[in-house]
Write an enzyme that holds these catalytic residues in place. Structure first.
Site, PDB file in Angstrom:
ATOM      1  N   LYS A 121       0.837  -1.194   0.000  1.00  6.91           N
ATOM      2  CA  LYS A 121       0.000   0.000   0.000  1.00  6.91           C
ATOM      3  C   LYS A 121       0.878   1.252   0.000  1.00  6.91           C
ATOM      4  O   LYS A 121       1.983   1.258   0.566  1.00  6.91           O
ATOM      5  CB  LYS A 121      -0.904  -0.031   1.235  1.00  6.91           C
ATOM      6  CG  LYS A 121      -2.009   1.014   1.282  1.00  6.91           C
ATOM      7  CD  LYS A 121      -2.863   0.766   2.527  1.00  6.91           C
ATOM      8  CE  LYS A 121      -3.971   1.804   2.688  1.00  6.91           C
ATOM      9  NZ  LYS A 121      -4.789   1.537   3.895  1.00  6.91           N
TER      10      LYS A 121
ATOM     11  N   SER B 168      -9.628   1.457   3.267  1.00  4.05           N
ATOM     12  CA  SER B 168      -8.838   2.320   2.402  1.00  4.05           C
ATOM     13  C   SER B 168      -7.781   1.554   1.602  1.00  4.05           C
ATOM     14  O   SER B 168      -7.158   2.125   0.693  1.00  4.05           O
ATOM     15  CB  SER B 168      -8.143   3.399   3.249  1.00  4.05           C
ATOM     16  OG  SER B 168      -7.200   2.823   4.132  1.00  4.05           O
TER      17      SER B 168
ATOM     18  N   SER C 190     -10.073  -1.032   7.245  1.00  8.00           N
ATOM     19  CA  SER C 190      -9.424  -0.718   5.966  1.00  8.00           C
ATOM     20  C   SER C 190      -8.735  -1.891   5.281  1.00  8.00           C
ATOM     21  O   SER C 190      -8.311  -1.777   4.135  1.00  8.00           O
ATOM     22  CB  SER C 190      -8.418   0.423   6.158  1.00  8.00           C
ATOM     23  OG  SER C 190      -9.093   1.621   6.424  1.00  8.00           O
TER      24      SER C 190
END
Length: 496
Positions: A92, A174, A198
């Site tokens: 990420k 996210s 997330s």
């Protein structure tokens, strides 16, 4: 792709290939790590940047091919380091990598930021022999920027789409790019991060496995933060086995992260808990209220089928339990207060080429370029900046105490002790908030699809550092049901 053999593998084999499959193919000489990198890059070029244009990969590691070639040579000379040797993995975009890639949390404010050194997560991945293929797009600032930002949107990377229904189904957030990319076969696995939902949200939305570990199992060092209390990285993969392999490589104690020193079993191999009869004798409680009211009747039927499968595999399932305080309102004061000092500490250590050195600087940067930066405003950033950053406010301290008490002793611990539970089951990421406050672990596994093809996830939660129990339960369920199907990239929203 010009190479005929690799072209066939890219379409027919790679989308469903697990870490175990890739490792076996490399050991047998059928494919090299370098070829795997090239095949994944080809899929990214064909489906992430055109076709359905999923927009899940923000940046590719320019050294990935060279790293893979070096690992191929090492395999020939001395054998593989372990199950991740030569395996391409995405991380990420809020996870530092001390190389030529940027770490921006999806924001144009940090588009030129290159970390000086690896995060603990990146360092452990490299030590295990993984190839960091690139950075995954994400919801900007891990969705802690404003109240109405869509899941998967960032000013730097644009909108991530769900491969099961691009533009139709929510991609989750996210860690949206991590979830979408793994589902679409752009990497063998990915690392996401979670403060509250997330990892679990995009894992459920993209029909993959996601583990949100106990806070402290994986070092937080080198990750753009939201909260000292709740942040953690975790694996996102196609299977529970792959998640266990990835998690096993990431649990070293880090002297620079005090949270990791509470881990009672550092370096544990979670693959030893991959037991086909893992559900036999497990005691699992179903937390229905309020979580089963959040989705359609069709999705509810899928959850009822999941519960029936648990019972068929020998689990003792309590059909309805009440988690204390689950229906109460929970505030987010802890996050609002912790974000400012944690982000300021991170930004202070960025290079002189990055002008943003504080949350105040970030807010000003966004205001000065509002057309690009403030499509959805920045209400959360502004609220966080109002606080002192010293964590001395009574409201913060009382909120933190309340969160810990209601989520742990009087919450999850109480209900699990009362019913002698090994785990609690909830749908999708709907029950993520309370274990997030507690810092307790959860795992999401594919549970099936609606008639439209929308994925549904089944999530299990346990107490601190009980990832081994969750992996055992999730693996037993996965092996009994085997729901996951790769998305059909030619027919949007239809499973292959």
């Amino acid at each position: 792709m010009n190479h005929p053999k690799l072209s066939k593998l890219v379409e027919d084999w790679l989308p469903n290939a697990t870490i175990e499959d890739l490792q076996a193919a490399m050991e047998n000489g059928e494919v090299t790590s370098k070829e795997l990198v090239l095949m994944y890059l080809h899929r990214i070029s064909q489906y992430d940047k055109k076709g359905p244009t999923l927009n899940s990969v923000l940046e590719v590691n320019p050294d990935a091919v060279f790293i893979a070639a070096a690992l191929d040579l090492e395999r020939k000379k001395s054998g593989a380091r372990g199950p991740l040797h030569g395996i391409p993995v995405l991380v990420k975009d809020n996870i530092d990598t001390g190389d030529n890639m940027h770490t921006s949390a999806g924001s144009l404010a940090l588009e030129h930021h290159v970390a000086a050194e690896d995060s603990a997560v990146a360092s452990q991945l490299r030590a295990a022999g993984a190839v960091i293929l690139g950075k995954a797009n994400m919801t900007e600032w891990a969705n802690f920027m404003t109240e109405k930002m869509p899941n998967g949107y960032s000013s730097r990377g644009g909108q991530v789409l769900n491969p099961y229904g691009p533009g139709q189904f929510d991609v989750g957030g996210s860690s949206s790019g991590s979830g979408s990319a793994v589902a679409a076969g752009f990497a063998a696995a990915a690392i996401g991060t979670e403060t509250s939902g997330s990892i679990l949200s995009p894992a459920s939305s993209n029909s993959i496995v996601g583990i949100k570990p106990t806070v402290g199992l994986i070092s937080r060092r080198g990750i753009i933060p939201i909260s000292f209390s709740q942040d953690t990285a975790g694996p996102m993969t196609k299977t529970v086995t792959d998640a266990a392999i990835l998690l096993s490589a990431l649990t070293e104690v880090d002297e620079k992260d005090p949270a990791t020193q509470a881990n009672p079993s550092p370096g544990i191999s979670f693959t030893s808990f991959l037991l086909k009869e893992g559900l036999n004798g497990m005691r699992i409680g179903v937390a229905r209220d309020p979580y089963f009211t959040y989705f359609s009747d069709e999705e509810g039927l899928i959850m009822e089928e999941a519960i029936a499968s648990l019972r068929e595999q020998g689990a003792e399932v309590l059909g309805s339990i009440d988690i204390p305080f689950a229906k109460d309102s929970w505030d987010y004061h802890t996050l609002f207060y912790e974000f400012k000092p944690s982000l300021n500490a991170y930004l202070r250590n960025t290079s002189s080429s990055v002008p943003i050195k504080s949350l105040k600087d970030l807010i000003a940067f966004n205001e000065n370029d509002s057309a690009r930066m403030l499509q959805y405003k920045q209400t959360v950033l502004e609220e966080s900046e109002k606080h002192s950053g010293t964590l001395t406010e009574e409201e913060y301290i009382l909120s933190r105490e309340k969160d810990l008490y209601r989520s742990r002793e009087a919450g999850l611990d109480a209900v699990m002790e009362e019913h002698q539970l090994d785990a609690i089951v909830t749908p999708n990421n709907f029950g993520a908030g309370i274990p997030a406050k507690a810092g307790y672990p959860s795992i999401t596994v594919p549970g099936g699809y609606t008639k439209e093809g929308k994925p549904v996830g089944v999530t299990f939660t346990a107490r601190a550092f009980e990832e081994s129990t969750l992996i055992q339960i999730a693996y037993g369920y996965e092996q009994a049901t085997k729901h996951r199907k790769a998305p059909n990239m030619q027919k949007k929203g239809v499973n292959s």
